[in-house]
Design an enzyme around this catalytic site. Structure first.
Site, PDB file in Angstrom:
ATOM      1  N   HIS A 268       0.869  -1.113  -0.019  1.00  0.00           N
ATOM      2  CA  HIS A 268      -0.038  -0.248   0.196  1.00  0.00           C
ATOM      3  C   HIS A 268       1.381   1.011   0.170  1.00  0.00           C
ATOM      4  O   HIS A 268       2.250   1.161   0.672  1.00  0.00           O
ATOM      5  CB  HIS A 268      -1.241  -0.218   1.660  1.00  0.00           C
ATOM      6  N   GLU A 321      -7.687  -5.183  -0.186  1.00  0.00           N
ATOM      7  CA  GLU A 321      -8.356  -5.346  -1.665  1.00  0.00           C
ATOM      8  C   GLU A 321      -8.275  -6.816  -1.909  1.00  0.00           C
ATOM      9  O   GLU A 321      -9.346  -8.000  -2.494  1.00  0.00           O
ATOM     10  CB  GLU A 321      -8.008  -5.338  -2.769  1.00  0.00           C
TER      11      GLU A 321
END
Length: 386
Positions: A268, A321
Site C-alpha cells: 500500500h 483489496e
C-alpha cells in the site's frame, strides 16, 4: 502579484494541501479514523447510516436521530422517472466497461433531474441535502445498471431494509442472509473514507470550482475507474485463482517479481505496516469460513514470506483489496461489482469532502513547470492550400 513556485514530490506524496476535520490515515501506525473515532471500531459496532451521519454532521446519532436519518435515506433511494427510463440504454452503452461507467452519466442525469445547483450558490443545508440525495441514489443506480446489463429487470429499493441489506437485495433480488448483510456493511463502513486519495482529491478540486455535487462525484468516479486506484479487489481474487494452492505460491510469486509485475492485493502506498482494513476483513472472512478462506490465508503467508526475501526492508502485507475480494465473493457479489460496491460506500466520503471543501471559497489552482521548446519562437507561415 508574483506567486513563489514550490517544488513538491511527484504525485504530491506527503504534501499537505488543506486542513480537514473528516479523518486521517496514519500509515506508519497502521491506523485510520473518521472524525475522532477509529474507522475499524466504527465498522465493528455501528451501522453504515450512523457513520454516514457522523461524516456529514460531525457526530454519531443517538437511537432517535439514527432512525430518522435512516428513514430519510430510504426515502431518497428511488430513481427519478427520466433516469429510470434511460438506464437500459446506459447499461447497453456501457458494455464490458460495467456499471461504474454507466454511473458517471446516470448520476449526472440524476443530479439534473433533482435540480442540483452549483455548491457555490447554495447554503450549507442545501448542499448537504443534494449530497444526501446523491449518496442514496448511487446504490440504486449501480445495481440497476448491473441487472440491466445481464438482461434482468432492476429491483426497486426497500425502505424497510438498512443500507447494506438493501444494496444486496437490489443486486440479487433476494433478501440476504443477516451474516452476509452485516459482513458487507462492515466492509462498506471501512471504505467510506481514506485520506486524500486520487478520487477524493478530484472531488475536492471540482468542489473548489463551485460545481454542483453530481459534477464533483462524477469526477471522483472517473478517478476511481482507473486500475491503479479502484480495480484491485477482483484482481486480488484473480491472483488466488492463478496460484490455486498455497504450495504453488512460492514459485508463482518469484516468477511475477522477476518479471517486474505487481502482486495484486499486497502493499500500500501509505501503510508501512499491516493495513488495518485487511486485518478486520480477514477476521470477517474467517468468521464466514470455507475453502476460499483457507486458500487466502495460506497464500497470504507464503506470499509475504517470499516478498520479505525478495524485497528485504520493505513491509509488503495484504491490503484492503485482498480480503475484501474474499468477503464479497463469499457474500454472493459478482466480481464485476467489487469496485462499484466500493464506490457505493466511498461516495459518502467523497460527499463529506465536497461539503467541507465548499465552505472554502478558494479555488484549487496549482502550477506546472514548462519544459518544452523555449518561447517565443517565430510562427511559421502556413503552407499553400491543396
Amino acid at each position: 502579484m508574483t506567486v513563489t513556485q514550490i517544488d513538491v514530490p511527484k504525485g504530491l506524496a506527503g504534501v499537505v494541501v488543506t486542513d480537514t476535520a473528516l479523518g486521517d490515515v496514519r500509515g506508519g501506525e497502521g491506523f485510520y479514523h473518521y472524525r475522532q473515532f477509529s474507522a475499524v471500531e466504527l465498522a465493528a459496532s455501528r451501522s453504515f447510516e450512523d457513520v454516514w451521519h457522523l461524516m456529514f454532521h460531525g457526530e454519531l446519532p443517538d437511537a432517535k436521530a439514527s432512525a430518522a436519518f435512516a428513514d430519510r435515506v430510504a426515502e431518497l433511494r428511488p430513481l427519478p422517472g427520466i433516469v429510470r427510463d434511460l438506464l437500459p440504454e446506459l447499461a447497453r452503452a456501457g458494455g464490458t466497461a460495467g456499471p461504474l461507467a454507466g454511473l458517471r452519466t446516470a448520476l449526472a442525469l440524476a443530479g439534473a433531474a433533482h435540480g442540483f445547483r452549483p455548491v457555490y450558490d447554495l447554503t450549507t443545508a442545501e448542499r448537504a441535502e443534494d449530497a444526501l440525495t446523491a449518496c442514496a441514489l448511487v446504490p440504486t443506480l449501480l445495481t440497476a445498471l448491473h441487472r440491466l446489463a445481464h438482461g434482468l429487470e432492476p429491483v426497486e429499493p426497500r425502505a424497510d431494509l438498512p443500507h447494506a441489506a438493501n444494496y444486496l437485495y437490489m443486486l440479487t433480488g433476494r433478501e440476504p442472509e443477516p451474516r452476509h448483510a452485516r459482513a458487507v456493511e462492515r466492509y462498506l463502513v471501512s471504505t467510506i473514507d481514506h485520506g486524500f486519495n486520487a478520487s477524493t482529491f478530484t472531488a475536492r478540486v471540482i468542489a473548489s470550482a463551485g460545481a454542483d455535487v453530481a459534477a464533483c462525484l462524477t469526477g471522483a468516479i472517473g478517478a476511481l475507474s482507473g486500475p491503479l486506484h479502484g480495480g484491485a479487489p477482483s484482481r486480488a481474487l484473480d491472483t488466488l485463482d492463478a496460484i490455486g494452492t498455497p504450495e504453488r505460491a512460492d514459485a508463482w510469486v518469484r516468477e511475477q517479481v522477476h518479471a517486474g509485475r505487481r502482486i495484486m492485493g499486497f502493499g500500500h502506498p501509505v501503510y508501512r505496516t499491516e493495513d488495518p482494513r485487511s486485518r478486520m476483513l480477514k477476521e470477517i472472512a474467517l468468521e464466514l469460513g470455507g475453502p476460499l478462506v483457507d486458500l487466502a490465508v495460506g497464500v497470504e503467508d507464503r506470499v509475504e514470506t517470499v516478498l520479505a526475501e525478495l524485497k528485504p526492508g520493505r513491509e509488503l502485507h495484504t491490503n484492503v483489496e485482498y480480503y475484501a475480494g474474499v468477503v464479497m465473493e463469499l457474500c454472493g457479489l459478482p466480481r464485476e461489482m467489487f469496485t462499484p460496491t466500493f464506490a457505493s460506500a466511498r461516495v459518502v466520503g467523497w460527499s463529506a469532502n465536497v461539503l467541507e471543501q465548499a465552505e472554502d471559497s478558494k479555488i484549487i489552482r496549482p502550477a506546472a513547470r514548462y519544459v518544452g521548446p523555449p518561447p517565443p519562437q517565430p510562427v511559421p507561415a502556413a503552407g499553400p492550400s491543396l
